[in-house]
Write a protein that holds these residues in place. Structure first.
Motif, PDB file in Angstrom:
ATOM      1  N   ALA A 122       0.821  -1.207   0.000  1.00 34.98           N
ATOM      2  CA  ALA A 122       0.000   0.000   0.000  1.00 34.98           C
ATOM      3  C   ALA A 122       0.858   1.262   0.000  1.00 34.98           C
ATOM      4  CB  ALA A 122      -0.932  -0.004   1.212  1.00 34.98           C
ATOM      5  N   GLN A 123       2.081   1.146   0.529  1.00 37.85           N
ATOM      6  CA  GLN A 123       3.015   2.279   0.561  1.00 37.85           C
ATOM      7  C   GLN A 123       3.854   2.373  -0.710  1.00 37.85           C
ATOM      8  OE1 GLN A 123       5.117   1.317   4.188  1.00 37.85           O
ATOM      9  NE2 GLN A 123       3.747   2.586   5.439  1.00 37.85           N
ATOM     10  N   GLY A 124       3.585   1.489  -1.665  1.00 40.08           N
ATOM     11  CA  GLY A 124       4.308   1.540  -2.924  1.00 40.08           C
ATOM     12  C   GLY A 124       5.512   0.634  -3.001  1.00 40.08           C
ATOM     13  N   ARG A 125       5.764  -0.140  -1.944  1.00 35.27           N
ATOM     14  CA  ARG A 125       6.889  -1.090  -1.956  1.00 35.27           C
ATOM     15  C   ARG A 125       6.332  -2.478  -2.242  1.00 35.27           C
ATOM     16  NH1 ARG A 125       9.338  -0.702   3.675  1.00 35.27           N
ATOM     17  NH2 ARG A 125       7.224  -0.074   4.248  1.00 35.27           N
ATOM     18  N   ARG A 126       6.323  -2.850  -3.494  1.00 37.07           N
ATOM     19  CA  ARG A 126       5.698  -4.104  -3.894  1.00 37.07           C
ATOM     20  C   ARG A 126       6.464  -5.316  -3.370  1.00 37.07           C
ATOM     21  NH1 ARG A 126       3.570  -3.935 -10.108  1.00 37.07           N
ATOM     22  NH2 ARG A 126       1.969  -2.314  -9.839  1.00 37.07           N
ATOM     23  N   PRO A 127       5.739  -6.311  -2.853  1.00 35.99           N
ATOM     24  CA  PRO A 127       6.405  -7.567  -2.482  1.00 35.99           C
ATOM     25  C   PRO A 127       6.948  -8.271  -3.724  1.00 35.99           C
ATOM     26  CG  PRO A 127       4.239  -7.382  -1.436  1.00 35.99           C
ATOM     27  CD  PRO A 127       4.329  -6.292  -2.459  1.00 35.99           C
ATOM     28  N   THR A 128       7.883  -9.162  -3.528  1.00 35.71           N
ATOM     29  CA  THR A 128       8.399  -9.972  -4.630  1.00 35.71           C
ATOM     30  C   THR A 128       7.329 -10.956  -5.084  1.00 35.71           C
ATOM     31  OG1 THR A 128       9.266 -11.627  -3.108  1.00 35.71           O
ATOM     32  CG2 THR A 128      10.742  -9.808  -3.696  1.00 35.71           C
ATOM     33  N   ALA A 129       7.602 -11.639  -6.200  1.00 37.32           N
ATOM     34  CA  ALA A 129       6.673 -12.670  -6.667  1.00 37.32           C
ATOM     35  C   ALA A 129       6.511 -13.757  -5.605  1.00 37.32           C
ATOM     36  CB  ALA A 129       7.181 -13.267  -7.972  1.00 37.32           C
ATOM     37  N   ALA A 130       7.641 -14.104  -4.958  1.00 40.98           N
ATOM     38  CA  ALA A 130       7.573 -15.087  -3.876  1.00 40.98           C
ATOM     39  C   ALA A 130       6.731 -14.561  -2.720  1.00 40.98           C
ATOM     40  CB  ALA A 130       8.983 -15.436  -3.388  1.00 40.98           C
ATOM     41  N   GLY A 131       6.845 -13.250  -2.445  1.00 36.57           N
ATOM     42  CA  GLY A 131       6.060 -12.645  -1.377  1.00 36.57           C
ATOM     43  C   GLY A 131       4.571 -12.736  -1.649  1.00 36.57           C
ATOM     44  N   TRP A 132       4.162 -12.427  -2.891  1.00 35.92           N
ATOM     45  CA  TRP A 132       2.742 -12.532  -3.248  1.00 35.92           C
ATOM     46  C   TRP A 132       2.261 -13.977  -3.168  1.00 35.92           C
ATOM     47  CZ3 TRP A 132      -0.263  -8.731  -2.774  1.00 35.92           C
ATOM     48  CH2 TRP A 132       0.092  -7.431  -3.158  1.00 35.92           C
ATOM     49  N   CYS A 133       3.113 -14.909  -3.599  1.00 35.06           N
ATOM     50  CA  CYS A 133       2.767 -16.330  -3.508  1.00 35.06           C
ATOM     51  C   CYS A 133       2.549 -16.733  -2.052  1.00 35.06           C
ATOM     52  CB  CYS A 133       3.863 -17.175  -4.145  1.00 35.06           C
ATOM     53  SG  CYS A 133       3.557 -18.965  -4.069  1.00 35.06           S
ATOM     54  N   GLY A 134       3.461 -16.275  -1.174  1.00 35.46           N
ATOM     55  CA  GLY A 134       3.331 -16.576   0.245  1.00 35.46           C
ATOM     56  C   GLY A 134       2.082 -15.972   0.851  1.00 35.46           C
ATOM     57  N   ILE A 135       1.753 -14.741   0.434  1.00 32.63           N
ATOM     58  CA  ILE A 135       0.537 -14.099   0.935  1.00 32.63           C
ATOM     59  C   ILE A 135      -0.686 -14.908   0.536  1.00 32.63           C
ATOM     60  CG2 ILE A 135      -0.958 -12.075   0.640  1.00 32.63           C
ATOM     61  CD1 ILE A 135       1.609 -10.381   0.512  1.00 32.63           C
ATOM     62  N   GLY A 136      -0.700 -15.388  -0.704  1.00 28.38           N
ATOM     63  CA  GLY A 136      -1.818 -16.212  -1.155  1.00 28.38           C
ATOM     64  C   GLY A 136      -1.946 -17.499  -0.363  1.00 28.38           C
ATOM     65  N   LEU A 137      -0.820 -18.156  -0.117  1.00 26.08           N
ATOM     66  CA  LEU A 137      -0.840 -19.391   0.668  1.00 26.08           C
ATOM     67  C   LEU A 137      -1.321 -19.127   2.089  1.00 26.08           C
ATOM     68  CD1 LEU A 137       2.543 -21.061  -0.416  1.00 26.08           C
ATOM     69  CD2 LEU A 137       0.238 -21.860  -0.964  1.00 26.08           C
TER      70      LEU A 137
END
Length: 317
Positions: A122-137
């Motif tokens: 939300a602050q403009g610092r995008r998570p990595t692809a692995a980070g988004w995958c982890g968030i989904g899990l």
């Protein structure tokens, strides 16, 4: 990475083992205490602030003076806001432990790094692809674990929601504290946070007319164990380990709190985790681990230790 930061020495391994055990004992102790959760939270933070007072008002008094009425007032504001978020964390997570199971409450509040990743996005610092995958899990695991409680009781579902809110408020606490801790020592920061948190929780307890005394000796022993263990000893041991190993490693190891708390609750309190929720808990923890590892891989060693140190700070629990 230099050998001085490799967790191969016996003192570092010992410190990590003590820290994990200390934070793992938090939820079982909260469950054991025969006192309102908000009252336990007040005493936990109030006594911790009291224990830090000789240092904060002694060797750190010059820094404290600057924060209160000197050149670091802005840092003081962030400390106060962090204390407010910490009070919200304790006011949600600790009741969730008493209302639900230790295993599920501890797992759901461990979603803190996931919330931190979303705050960073939300602050403009995008998570990595692995980070988004982890968030989904992690989200899928949380939904599974919470869904397993829907058929149990409304009380269990409320406990799950409170635990998730506890993880969210812990992430907000971390985000605010990160701003202050770049310029303040840990003692000054935590003293102000714990004191602010205790003051707010005291107001809530008085407003709700919750008893603040008259507990049995076992409950007082549990409260003191929370202060010495998760609040002070666990915090100190993790900080010690952070000087000798990476914050990413420490952050992943903190996830051992979940099975550790579940095992303690089973052995001590006879509380067996619900089998239906276990796959969701495992999926959630895997997701959180991926989020933490993804954050660590994105930064170089120095930046990772600066930005992940708060993730590795077990003081909220």
């Amino acid at each position: 990475m230099s050998s001085s930061r490799h967790p191969s020495t016996l003192p570092t391994v010992g410190a990590l083992a003590v820290a994990v055990l200390a934070v793992s004992s938090s939820a079982p102790l909260i469950k054991f205490a025969l006192a309102p959760a908000l009252a336990v939270a007040f005493w936990r933070n109030g006594l911790a602030a009291l224990a830090l007072t000789p240092i904060a008002c002694g060797p750190r008094r010059a820094e404290l003076r600057d924060v209160l009425r000197g050149t670091r007032r802005r840092d003081g504001v962030f400390c106060l806001l962090a204390g407010l978020a910490l009070a919200a964390h304790f006011a949600t997570w600790m009741p969730s432990v008493q209302l639900g199971t230790v295993a599920t409450a501890t797992a759901l509040v461990a979603t803190q790094p996931v919330w931190q990743g979303l705050i960073a996005a939300a602050q403009g610092r995008r998570p990595t692809a692995a980070g988004w995958c982890g968030i989904g899990l992690a989200v899928a695991g949380a939904a599974w674990a919470t869904g397993a409680d829907v058929g149990v009781s409304g009380r269990a579902v409320v406990a799950d929601v409170l635990a998730l809110l506890g993880g969210l408020f812990a992430a907000v606490y971390t985000a605010l504290g990160e701003r202050a801790r770049t310029r303040l020592t840990t003692t000054t920061y935590t003293w102000i946070c714990y004191g602010t948190c205790a003051g707010l929780l005291l107001v809530l307890c008085l407003a709700a007319r919750l008893p603040l005394a008259g507990y049995n000796p076992g409950t007082w022993a549990a409260i003191l164990a929370l202060v010495v263990g998760a609040q002070l000893l666990g915090h100190s041991m993790f900080n010690y380990a952070l000087q000798r190993t990476s914050a990413t490693t420490v952050s992943v190891l903190i996830l051992l709190e979940v099975p550790g708390a579940a095992l303690l609750a089973w052995a001590w309190l006879g509380q067996v985790p619900r089998a239906e929720a276990l796959p969701g808990i495992v999926l959630l923890l895997a997701g959180v681990a991926v989020v933490v590892l993804g954050a660590g891989l994105r930064r170089d060693t120095r930046d990772a230790n600066a930005s992940l140190a708060d993730v590795a700070d077990p003081s909220p629990r």
